[in-house]
Design a protein around this motif. Structure first.
Motif, PDB file in Angstrom:
ATOM      1  N   PRO A   1      16.580  -4.800 -30.212  1.00  0.00           N
ATOM      2  CA  PRO A   1      17.282  -6.023 -30.598  1.00  0.00           C
ATOM      3  C   PRO A   1      16.379  -7.033 -31.259  1.00  0.00           C
ATOM      4  CG  PRO A   1      18.096  -5.328 -28.510  1.00  0.00           C
ATOM      5  CD  PRO A   1      16.983  -4.407 -28.921  1.00  0.00           C
ATOM      6  N   SER A   2      15.798  -8.004 -30.608  1.00  0.00           N
ATOM      7  CA  SER A   2      15.333  -9.165 -31.334  1.00  0.00           C
ATOM      8  C   SER A   2      14.083  -8.912 -32.130  1.00  0.00           C
ATOM      9  CB  SER A   2      15.054 -10.315 -30.380  1.00  0.00           C
ATOM     10  OG  SER A   2      13.863 -10.119 -29.709  1.00  0.00           O
ATOM     11  N   GLN A   3      14.018  -9.509 -33.291  1.00  0.00           N
ATOM     12  CA  GLN A   3      12.765  -9.604 -34.034  1.00  0.00           C
ATOM     13  C   GLN A   3      12.323 -11.013 -33.793  1.00  0.00           C
ATOM     14  OE1 GLN A   3      10.490  -9.940 -37.387  1.00  0.00           O
ATOM     15  NE2 GLN A   3      11.128  -7.976 -38.165  1.00  0.00           N
ATOM     16  N   ASP A   4      13.040 -10.668 -32.818  1.00  0.00           N
ATOM     17  CA  ASP A   4      13.267 -11.826 -32.142  1.00  0.00           C
ATOM     18  C   ASP A   4      11.870 -11.772 -32.115  1.00  0.00           C
ATOM     19  OD1 ASP A   4      14.952 -12.041 -30.121  1.00  0.00           O
ATOM     20  OD2 ASP A   4      15.474 -11.576 -29.454  1.00  0.00           O
ATOM     21  N   GLU A  60      19.329  -5.096 -40.688  1.00  0.00           N
ATOM     22  CA  GLU A  60      20.453  -5.939 -40.285  1.00  0.00           C
ATOM     23  C   GLU A  60      20.959  -5.599 -38.881  1.00  0.00           C
ATOM     24  OE1 GLU A  60      23.454  -5.818 -43.260  1.00  0.00           O
ATOM     25  OE2 GLU A  60      22.202  -6.687 -44.822  1.00  0.00           O
ATOM     26  N   ALA A  61      20.867  -4.322 -38.500  1.00  0.00           N
ATOM     27  CA  ALA A  61      21.374  -3.913 -37.187  1.00  0.00           C
ATOM     28  C   ALA A  61      20.486  -4.404 -36.047  1.00  0.00           C
ATOM     29  CB  ALA A  61      21.502  -2.393 -37.122  1.00  0.00           C
ATOM     30  N   ASP A  62      19.296  -4.919 -36.373  1.00  0.00           N
ATOM     31  CA  ASP A  62      18.370  -5.382 -35.346  1.00  0.00           C
ATOM     32  C   ASP A  62      18.604  -6.828 -34.927  1.00  0.00           C
ATOM     33  OD1 ASP A  62      16.773  -3.222 -34.641  1.00  0.00           O
ATOM     34  OD2 ASP A  62      15.509  -3.451 -36.405  1.00  0.00           O
ATOM     35  N   HIS A  63      19.538  -7.499 -35.563  1.00  0.00           N
ATOM     36  CA  HIS A  63      19.729  -8.911 -35.275  1.00  0.00           C
ATOM     37  C   HIS A  63      20.556  -9.113 -34.009  1.00  0.00           C
ATOM     38  CE1 HIS A  63      17.748 -10.192 -38.841  1.00  0.00           C
ATOM     39  NE2 HIS A  63      18.629  -9.658 -39.658  1.00  0.00           N
ATOM     40  N   CYS A  64      19.875  -9.100 -32.877  1.00  0.00           N
ATOM     41  CA  CYS A  64      20.505  -9.414 -31.591  1.00  0.00           C
ATOM     42  C   CYS A  64      19.520 -10.240 -30.778  1.00  0.00           C
ATOM     43  CB  CYS A  64      20.880  -8.141 -30.836  1.00  0.00           C
ATOM     44  SG  CYS A  64      22.462  -7.414 -31.293  1.00  0.00           S
ATOM     45  N   GLU A  65      19.965 -11.379 -30.288  1.00  0.00           N
ATOM     46  CA  GLU A  65      19.107 -12.268 -29.517  1.00  0.00           C
ATOM     47  C   GLU A  65      19.119 -11.894 -28.035  1.00  0.00           C
ATOM     48  OE1 GLU A  65      17.454 -15.610 -30.139  1.00  0.00           O
ATOM     49  OE2 GLU A  65      17.155 -14.651 -32.081  1.00  0.00           O
ATOM     50  N   THR A 140       8.122 -10.393 -25.487  1.00  0.00           N
ATOM     51  CA  THR A 140       9.001 -10.151 -26.624  1.00  0.00           C
ATOM     52  C   THR A 140       9.985  -9.027 -26.363  1.00  0.00           C
ATOM     53  OG1 THR A 140       9.014  -9.870 -29.043  1.00  0.00           O
ATOM     54  CG2 THR A 140       7.503  -8.458 -27.778  1.00  0.00           C
ATOM     55  N   ASN A 141      11.035  -9.033 -27.132  1.00  0.00           N
ATOM     56  CA  ASN A 141      12.027  -7.960 -27.188  1.00  0.00           C
ATOM     57  C   ASN A 141      12.066  -7.515 -28.647  1.00  0.00           C
ATOM     58  OD1 ASN A 141      14.233  -6.285 -26.970  1.00  0.00           O
ATOM     59  ND2 ASN A 141      15.729  -7.933 -26.831  1.00  0.00           N
ATOM     60  N   PRO A 142      11.365  -6.441 -28.996  1.00  0.00           N
ATOM     61  CA  PRO A 142      11.192  -6.075 -30.401  1.00  0.00           C
ATOM     62  C   PRO A 142      12.434  -5.431 -31.000  1.00  0.00           C
ATOM     63  CG  PRO A 142      10.257  -4.374 -29.020  1.00  0.00           C
ATOM     64  CD  PRO A 142      10.694  -5.481 -28.090  1.00  0.00           C
ATOM     65  N   PRO A 143      12.475  -5.324 -32.330  1.00  0.00           N
ATOM     66  CA  PRO A 143      13.537  -4.541 -32.967  1.00  0.00           C
ATOM     67  C   PRO A 143      13.424  -3.079 -32.525  1.00  0.00           C
ATOM     68  CG  PRO A 143      12.327  -5.858 -34.566  1.00  0.00           C
ATOM     69  CD  PRO A 143      11.541  -5.898 -33.314  1.00  0.00           C
ATOM     70  N   TYR A 144      14.546  -2.415 -32.413  1.00  0.00           N
ATOM     71  CA  TYR A 144      14.524  -1.024 -31.956  1.00  0.00           C
ATOM     72  C   TYR A 144      14.418  -0.028 -33.105  1.00  0.00           C
ATOM     73  CZ  TYR A 144      16.190  -2.792 -27.419  1.00  0.00           C
ATOM     74  OH  TYR A 144      16.322  -3.452 -26.224  1.00  0.00           O
ATOM     75  N   PHE A 163       1.216  -8.720 -20.901  1.00  0.00           N
ATOM     76  CA  PHE A 163       2.410  -8.585 -21.729  1.00  0.00           C
ATOM     77  C   PHE A 163       3.639  -8.280 -20.889  1.00  0.00           C
ATOM     78  CE2 PHE A 163       0.699  -4.109 -22.387  1.00  0.00           C
ATOM     79  CZ  PHE A 163       1.741  -3.411 -21.759  1.00  0.00           C
ATOM     80  N   LEU A 164       4.775  -8.783 -21.379  1.00  0.00           N
ATOM     81  CA  LEU A 164       6.089  -8.532 -20.807  1.00  0.00           C
ATOM     82  C   LEU A 164       6.977  -8.102 -21.970  1.00  0.00           C
ATOM     83  CD1 LEU A 164       6.455 -11.791 -18.642  1.00  0.00           C
ATOM     84  CD2 LEU A 164       5.447  -9.626 -17.949  1.00  0.00           C
ATOM     85  N   PHE A 165       7.267  -6.802 -22.049  1.00  0.00           N
ATOM     86  CA  PHE A 165       8.046  -6.254 -23.157  1.00  0.00           C
ATOM     87  C   PHE A 165       9.422  -5.829 -22.651  1.00  0.00           C
ATOM     88  CE2 PHE A 165       3.900  -4.528 -25.250  1.00  0.00           C
ATOM     89  CZ  PHE A 165       3.577  -5.807 -25.670  1.00  0.00           C
ATOM     90  N   LEU A 166      10.461  -6.347 -23.254  1.00  0.00           N
ATOM     91  CA  LEU A 166      11.820  -5.938 -22.914  1.00  0.00           C
ATOM     92  C   LEU A 166      12.203  -4.789 -23.849  1.00  0.00           C
ATOM     93  CD1 LEU A 166      14.346  -6.342 -21.258  1.00  0.00           C
ATOM     94  CD2 LEU A 166      15.034  -8.186 -22.798  1.00  0.00           C
ATOM     95  N   LEU A 167      12.265  -3.582 -23.288  1.00  0.00           N
ATOM     96  CA  LEU A 167      12.429  -2.378 -24.089  1.00  0.00           C
ATOM     97  C   LEU A 167      13.543  -1.494 -23.534  1.00  0.00           C
ATOM     98  CD1 LEU A 167       8.652  -1.398 -24.422  1.00  0.00           C
ATOM     99  CD2 LEU A 167      10.039  -2.628 -26.100  1.00  0.00           C
ATOM    100  N   PRO A 168      14.071  -0.599 -24.366  1.00  0.00           N
ATOM    101  CA  PRO A 168      15.099   0.338 -23.892  1.00  0.00           C
ATOM    102  C   PRO A 168      14.568   1.277 -22.815  1.00  0.00           C
ATOM    103  CG  PRO A 168      15.049   0.265 -26.294  1.00  0.00           C
ATOM    104  CD  PRO A 168      13.837  -0.474 -25.821  1.00  0.00           C
TER     105      PRO A 168
END
Length: 297
Positions: A1-4, A60-65, A140-144, A163-168
């Motif tokens: 999700p986020s690129q964020d 475009e599909a990566d745009h999720c907050e 961070t929660n990177p683009p998938y 680090f704290l990574f929010l990942l699938p």
């Protein structure tokens, strides 16, 4: 999700009330030129863009907050890091290199963390130019899509900051996980798994037809598969984590979070599909799990 400003919060695993409301972010229509590529993670065609919103290629599909409750779930970990550095919430420097819609600053500020660094910049160009901003922790929660998760893991190992990574849920089963982090770093990673799956929020300006399958289906949030926090905090002991989140692998369904000191202790329903230890329960156990999940909804 986020690129964020610093309101206290209840310990995440004891929280029974409502989570902080999502701060509202401004939006405006995007203007973009696009190209189409294929993702090796999903096998699907992807549309990458260069737009007035982002001065670099994005999918475009990566745009999720990231939802604010996901940040709420690691507040105690961030407080520990701040205390170990002699800092407070408002002076802890938190670096999120993926911009997406820029919502992380407002969400973290609602929890008292006002020192978030999240700029609309090319993360990889900053690595190449050695212009990564000074920070205390990488969150961070990177683009998938594409190779973003692999690149983040490699940077996280070399960066030598907590680090704290929010990942699938599937990331730890991939070859790039061990390769990117390295054997020593992998051994030091622990996992904070939510009882309820996180749902991600596409910004209002994301195109329904090309940028979000959730919006195309009339949804306002997206949760394609389980995700949880992959954490490395060298100063944090198993004793502290056990006291704070409960014993590793011992799950109390009444609590928001589960602590896993290793991948073997990740709850079965949150394990990656290619985890060989994820055994299918018998029919009676499946029925109980289904009833329990309906009660939690």
């Amino acid at each position: 999700p986020s690129q964020d400003d610093r309101p206290p919060v209840s310990p995440p695993h004891e929280s029974k009330g409502e989570i902080h409301q999502e701060p509202k972010m401004p939006s405006s229509p995007p203007s973009a030129t696009s190209t189409t590529t294929s993702s090796k993670n999903t096998g699907k065609r992807q549309r990458t863009t260069e737009s007035a919103r982002h001065p670099f290629q994005v999918d475009e599909a990566d745009h999720c907050e990231t939802p604010v409750e996901a940040y709420h779930d690691v507040v105690q970990l961030l407080d520990f890091i701040a205390k170990s550095l002699g800092k407070k919430r408002d002076t802890l420097r938190i670096y999120d290199p993926y911009y997406c819609d820029g919502g992380v600053k407002a969400k973290m500020a609602s929890l008292g963390f006002t020192g978030v660094i999240n700029e609309n910049e090319d993360f990889y160009q900053n690595i190449e130019n050695n212009t990564i901003p000074k920070h205390d922790v990488l969150l961070t929660n990177p683009p998938y899509s594409g190779g973003h998760m692999e690149k983040l893991l490699t940077f996280g190992a070399k960066n030598r900051k907590p680090f704290l990574f929010l990942l699938p849920h599937f990331v730890y089963t991939k070859e790039y996980y061990d390769k990117g982090l390295g054997a020593d770093t992998v051994k030091s990673v622990f996992y904070v798994v939510p009882q309820k799956r996180y749902s991600y929020l596409p910004p209002s300006w994301v195109a329904v037809d090309t940028g979000s399958t959730a919006l195309a289906k009339g949804k306002t949030e997206n949760s394609p598969f389980p995700s949880f926090w992959y954490c490395r905090v060298p100063a944090m002991s198993d004793t502290w984590l056990t006291k704070t989140l409960g014993p590793s692998g011992k799950f109390d369904r009444t609590k928001r979070l589960h602590y896993a000191s290793c991948t073997a202790h990740i709850p079965r329903e949150s394990k990656g599909e290619f985890d060989s230890s994820k055994k299918r329960p018998n029919p009676r156990a499946r029925k109980r799990a289904l009833l329990a999940s309906k009660k939690r909804m």
